[in-house]
Design an enzyme around this catalytic site. Sequence first.
Site, PDB file in Angstrom:
ATOM      1  N   THR A  11       0.829  -1.214   0.000  1.00 18.47           N
ATOM      2  CA  THR A  11       0.000   0.000   0.000  1.00 18.47           C
ATOM      3  C   THR A  11       0.863   1.263   0.000  1.00 18.47           C
ATOM      4  O   THR A  11       0.694   2.141  -0.855  1.00 18.47           O
ATOM      5  CB  THR A  11      -0.924  -0.004   1.246  1.00 18.47           C
ATOM      6  OG1 THR A  11      -1.628  -1.246   1.258  1.00 18.47           O
ATOM      7  CG2 THR A  11      -1.901   1.141   1.217  1.00 18.47           C
ATOM      8  N   GLU A 124       9.360  10.456   8.797  1.00 17.52           N
ATOM      9  CA  GLU A 124       8.149  11.263   9.021  1.00 17.52           C
ATOM     10  C   GLU A 124       6.873  10.427   9.033  1.00 17.52           C
ATOM     11  O   GLU A 124       5.948  10.673   9.814  1.00 17.52           O
ATOM     12  CB  GLU A 124       8.052  12.347   7.925  1.00 17.52           C
ATOM     13  CG  GLU A 124       6.877  13.281   8.064  1.00 17.52           C
ATOM     14  CD  GLU A 124       6.870  14.010   9.400  1.00 17.52           C
ATOM     15  OE1 GLU A 124       7.692  14.908   9.588  1.00 17.52           O
ATOM     16  OE2 GLU A 124       6.034  13.670  10.275  1.00 17.52           O
ATOM     17  N   VAL A 127       4.914   7.956  12.235  1.00 16.36           N
ATOM     18  CA  VAL A 127       3.918   8.369  13.243  1.00 16.36           C
ATOM     19  C   VAL A 127       2.934   9.325  12.582  1.00 16.36           C
ATOM     20  O   VAL A 127       3.337  10.287  11.919  1.00 16.36           O
ATOM     21  CB  VAL A 127       4.583   9.099  14.440  1.00 16.36           C
ATOM     22  CG1 VAL A 127       3.533   9.501  15.464  1.00 16.36           C
ATOM     23  CG2 VAL A 127       5.661   8.237  15.079  1.00 16.36           C
ATOM     24  N   GLY A 129       0.936   8.953  10.060  1.00 11.81           N
ATOM     25  CA  GLY A 129       0.758   8.851   8.609  1.00 11.81           C
ATOM     26  C   GLY A 129       1.175  10.128   7.893  1.00 11.81           C
ATOM     27  O   GLY A 129       2.353  10.495   7.884  1.00 11.81           O
ATOM     28  N   ILE A 131       0.515  13.199   8.671  1.00  8.58           N
ATOM     29  CA  ILE A 131       0.624  14.410   9.511  1.00  8.58           C
ATOM     30  C   ILE A 131       2.101  14.747   9.742  1.00  8.58           C
ATOM     31  O   ILE A 131       2.861  13.897  10.192  1.00  8.58           O
ATOM     32  CB  ILE A 131      -0.034  14.188  10.899  1.00  8.58           C
ATOM     33  CG1 ILE A 131      -1.485  13.732  10.746  1.00  8.58           C
ATOM     34  CG2 ILE A 131       0.057  15.448  11.744  1.00  8.58           C
ATOM     35  CD1 ILE A 131      -2.123  13.288  12.065  1.00  8.58           C
ATOM     36  N   LYS A 200       4.338   4.309  18.469  1.00  7.09           N
ATOM     37  CA  LYS A 200       4.331   5.700  18.007  1.00  7.09           C
ATOM     38  C   LYS A 200       4.610   6.685  19.154  1.00  7.09           C
ATOM     39  O   LYS A 200       5.379   7.621  18.981  1.00  7.09           O
ATOM     40  CB  LYS A 200       2.990   6.006  17.328  1.00  7.09           C
ATOM     41  CG  LYS A 200       2.825   5.239  15.997  1.00  7.09           C
ATOM     42  CD  LYS A 200       1.403   5.330  15.480  1.00  7.09           C
ATOM     43  CE  LYS A 200       1.241   4.632  14.137  1.00  7.09           C
ATOM     44  NZ  LYS A 200      -0.168   4.527  13.735  1.00  7.09           N
ATOM     45  N   GLY A 297      -3.452   5.380   5.420  1.00  8.87           N
ATOM     46  CA  GLY A 297      -3.953   5.482   4.043  1.00  8.87           C
ATOM     47  C   GLY A 297      -2.806   5.650   3.069  1.00  8.87           C
ATOM     48  O   GLY A 297      -1.756   6.209   3.398  1.00  8.87           O
TER      49      GLY A 297
HETATM   50  N1  HSE Z   1      -3.090   0.597  11.552  1.00  8.78           N
HETATM   51  C1  HSE Z   1      -2.576   1.912  11.663  1.00  8.78           C
HETATM   52  C2  HSE Z   1      -3.709   2.851  12.055  1.00  8.78           C
HETATM   53  C3  HSE Z   1      -1.952   2.318  10.365  1.00  8.78           C
HETATM   54  O1  HSE Z   1      -4.869   2.439  12.057  1.00  8.78           O
HETATM   55  O2  HSE Z   1      -3.461   4.003  12.398  1.00  8.78           O
HETATM   56  C4  HSE Z   1      -1.037   3.486  10.453  1.00  8.78           C
HETATM   57  O3  HSE Z   1       0.056   3.248  11.272  1.00  8.78           O
END
Ligand code: HSE
Length: 401
Positions: A11, A124, A127, A129, A131, A200, A297
């Site tokens: 992904t 980056e 943690v 995604g 942001i 995280k 995502g």
């Molecule tokens: N499984 C994680 C979430 C994906 O739902 O935030 C991103 O680290």
Amino acid sequence: MIKIAVLGYGTVGSGVVKVLNTNAKLIAKRAGQEVEVKYILDLRDFPGDPAQSKVVHDYNIIAEDPEISIVVETMGGTKPAYEFVKKALQSGKSVCTSNKELVAAYGAELVHIAKSKNANFLFEASVGGGIPIIRPLNQSLTADRIEQINGILNGTTNYILTKMEKDGSDFAGVLKEAQQLGYAEKDPTADVEGYDACRKIAILTSLAYGQQVDYEDIYTEGITKITAEDFQYAKALHASIKILGSSKRIGGKLYAMVAPQMIREDNPLYSVKGVFNAICVTGNMLGDVMFYGRGAGKEATASAVVSDVVDAVKHMNVNVMTIWEDEKLEVAPMDEMKNRFFVRIGIGEKAKAKEVFTEGEEVDGGVEGEFGFLTGEMTEKAFREAIAGFDSFITRIRVGF
Ligand code: HSE
């Protein structure tokens, strides 16, 4: 022209290729030169995918190619990611990764190797995604002593809790629905048990204090025991239930945990709903600052990885300083942490609860046969010992107000 390799075409890896293709011109302008994906490492082939011609199955082709100056690692897990990343850094290549397991376990070491080779280890996307939070912690919030970090660090669990709150449904049903919609993994353990958020908050806390914080030392509690009734009580308290990753430094001691908490409207994290993530950082001069956006995502996470690639191109042969010493910063024992608790017990022990928890405040959640109340602030140990004397104890949730 900078040539890069992408390890893992899942992904996030395929998202990185998509972002680089879609925004090629502006990325080239911002990086100062074009960025081309020369190799994609994956065990699989992707017939029909335009990227197929770049797919290789042997990492040594990438490691030994002097034309590759940046390696993007989007494989996840530590095996073989750690070995591959270490090898790349040792040969002077920069690495950009989205892999929180790798960063939480080996961040200090990999940052150190990058520094010794005038290269960069950037993470980056590990943690929050998409942001921006790692670069702000490293490069923007440099005038403050960080006092506290509180974050909604996992999209899956925030989606589940938001839906439970909205529909009055139970955990199991919402989890199933989330799995069908692709918001939860087939094996949801890492998310729902809080392990993902734990890594995280360990990364953020390590960066905030410049020292290694071991994720294994952080008390972690998931959301599997949260019920529709808990939300009834939360509603009566004008509160919501969120799973937060939190760390704070008080009197030279570091406290950290991942756990569901009741928070009220005055908390900026209250209105973060669905799959969104947010991180609230408190500095001693700045006060609160919040970072909000898509914590998972394909495109959002890939955007953060590519922002690291741009940074790495701009700082070719120059290490962007990241302070992360491997000397361990101890997390204070959970027993010593002070919290307030929302508690549910059987109605038969109401009188006893009033005697034991003298600062208690009754909460009417409209649930028959129960007594709900808020405690005053007390240590985890004191609470544990006090509640052990109640045979009808049902549950407790920490209170962030
Ligand atoms: N499984 C994680 C979430 C994906 O739902 O935030 C991103 O680290």
